[in-house]
Design an enzyme around this catalytic site. Structure first.
Site: not given
Lengths: 211, 189
Positions: B105-106, B171, B109, B165, B158-159, B137
């Site tokens: 996973e990227d 991206r 959260d 994206d 917010f990254v 996060k």
């Protein structure tokens, strides 16, 4: 695979705030089982052991054994909720509860591309709740009745009957006179809190207050 | 008039440089190679944000691996997706029955999507199921999920970049940066 097929067939409870309804939809979407206000925790007692203040977290996620409390209201009310939450954690240290503030809820909706909805659901604008959907004769899981949690450290004179009676008084069900009852209860709670501060200042470690 | 994104100017701060990301990915690759040596490993990535991480991680792993891709619908993704249940938009191409599966996973959260995926994949009888996330996060967590391989703990900002994206843009940034709030607050829903 059928993760939780009955999720979308449950009767919808009467949410107190539209933001709670939105959170319930998000949890449903991701197949996370939840219960709405299933338990009420007494958090303040008088010397007789009667409950003077209680707290009902908005959601319980049984698979995670986690309570969620959502607050999208004014800072003054957030402070009141924070105080209740501290009290809850003191009295029920094993309880897992997470408080979602307005900024958390906004971030959640922003993540799902619903920032405008966050504005609409925050504060007084979100006080409108969808009508309750009743499913008479439904065979699906009925909404759990609010459970009363026995106080863990009631005053020495307290009895279960007294706590039960106090719970009945504190029940925020939709009574026709609910507004006036709530106002009376708020005054009583404010009085009890003031007295509790006096007792705590005198060194008491119990949640007693002078009646 | 629709605002034109500016890949660089819209980022207020670089949170993780390309070098930091690549060093971490190599470290994760080494650990995964050691832990899964001699085992049949399948990396399962979740589209679309995990693509760059998956591409770099699989090349940092020095043991034989299979890869697979999944895509799931997101709440509010369309007008009809504010009700009902999450849908598998792209399922696994191969069976994972008896294989050791690592979800790549990227970012984690809320944990809601991952929680769903874990339950879904467990139903396919893998020999084991673990999680590798580049970014964690925790401030936004609703559902607690153990992360076996974690890249970076990041603050509640917010990254974007390195697969992440905003509105399908940013991206392709090679770093992870903090998006200026005026970028997303200026956009109507």
């Amino acid at each position: 695979m059928d993760l939780d097929a009955d999720l979308d067939r449950r009767p919808v409870p009467a949410f107190a705030h539209a933001s709670e309804a939105e959170l319930a939809r998000i949890l449903d979407f991701y197949a996370v089982a939840w219960e709405y206000e299933p338990r009420t925790f007494p958090i303040l007692f008088d010397r007789s052991g009667a409950v003077r203040e209680s707290f009902s977290p908005d959601f319980y996620l049984p698979e995670m054994d986690l309570y969620l409390e959502l607050t999208t209201l004014k800072q003054r009310l957030v402070r009141k909720k924070n105080r209740k939450l501290r009290r809850l954690r003191e009295l029920y240290p094993g309880l897992r509860i997470k408080l979602l503030y307005a900024r958390d809820f906004r971030a959640l909706l922003f993540k799902y591309g619903k920032l405008a909805l966050a504005d609409a659901l925050t504060g007084a604008d979100g006080q409108t709740t969808p009508p309750r959907i009743r499913t008479p004769g439904s065979t699906t899981r009925t909404w759990p009745a609010r459970a009363r949690v026995a106080p863990p450290a009631a005053g020495p004179e307290s009895t279960g009957d007294a706590a039960a009676a106090a719970n009945a008084v504190l029940d925020p069900s939709r009574h026709p006179d609910h507004g006036r009852r709530r106002a009376r209860r708020s005054r009583a709670e404010a009085h009890a809190r003031a007295e509790a501060r006096l007792v705590i200042a005198r060194g008491s470690r119990t949640p007693e207050v002078t009646a | 008039m629709t605002r034109q994104p500016d890949l660089i100017a819209d980022v207020s701060e670089i949170l993780l440089t390309e070098e930091e990301i690549q060093a971490k990915v190599r470290d994760l690759g080494r650990r995964i190679s050691d832990d899964y040596a001699g085992r049949a490993l399948t990396l399962v990535s979740v589209l679309k944000g995990s693509l760059p991480f998956m591409a770099d991680l699989m090349r940092s792993i020095t043991i034989p691996v299979q890869i697979d891709l999944m895509e799931v619908s997101s709440y509010g993704g369309t007008a009809t997706e504010t009700s009902g249940l999450v849908r598998i938009l792209k399922d696994l191409s191969s069976s994972i029955d008896g294989r050791h599966v690592l979800i790549v996973e990227d970012i984690i959260d809320t944990g809601l999507t991952l929680n769903y995926l874990v339950r879904y994949l467990r139903g396919k009888n893998p020999a084991s199921l673990r999680i590798c996330a580049l970014l964690d996060k925790p401030a936004r967590r609703l559902v607690e999920i153990p992360i076996d391989y974690r890249g970076f703990l990041i603050p509640d900002q917010f990254v974007v970049g390195y697969g992440l994206d905003y509105g399908e843009t940013y991206r392709n940034l090679r770093f992870v940066g903090v998006l200026r709030p005026e970028v997303y607050t200026a956009d109507p829903d």
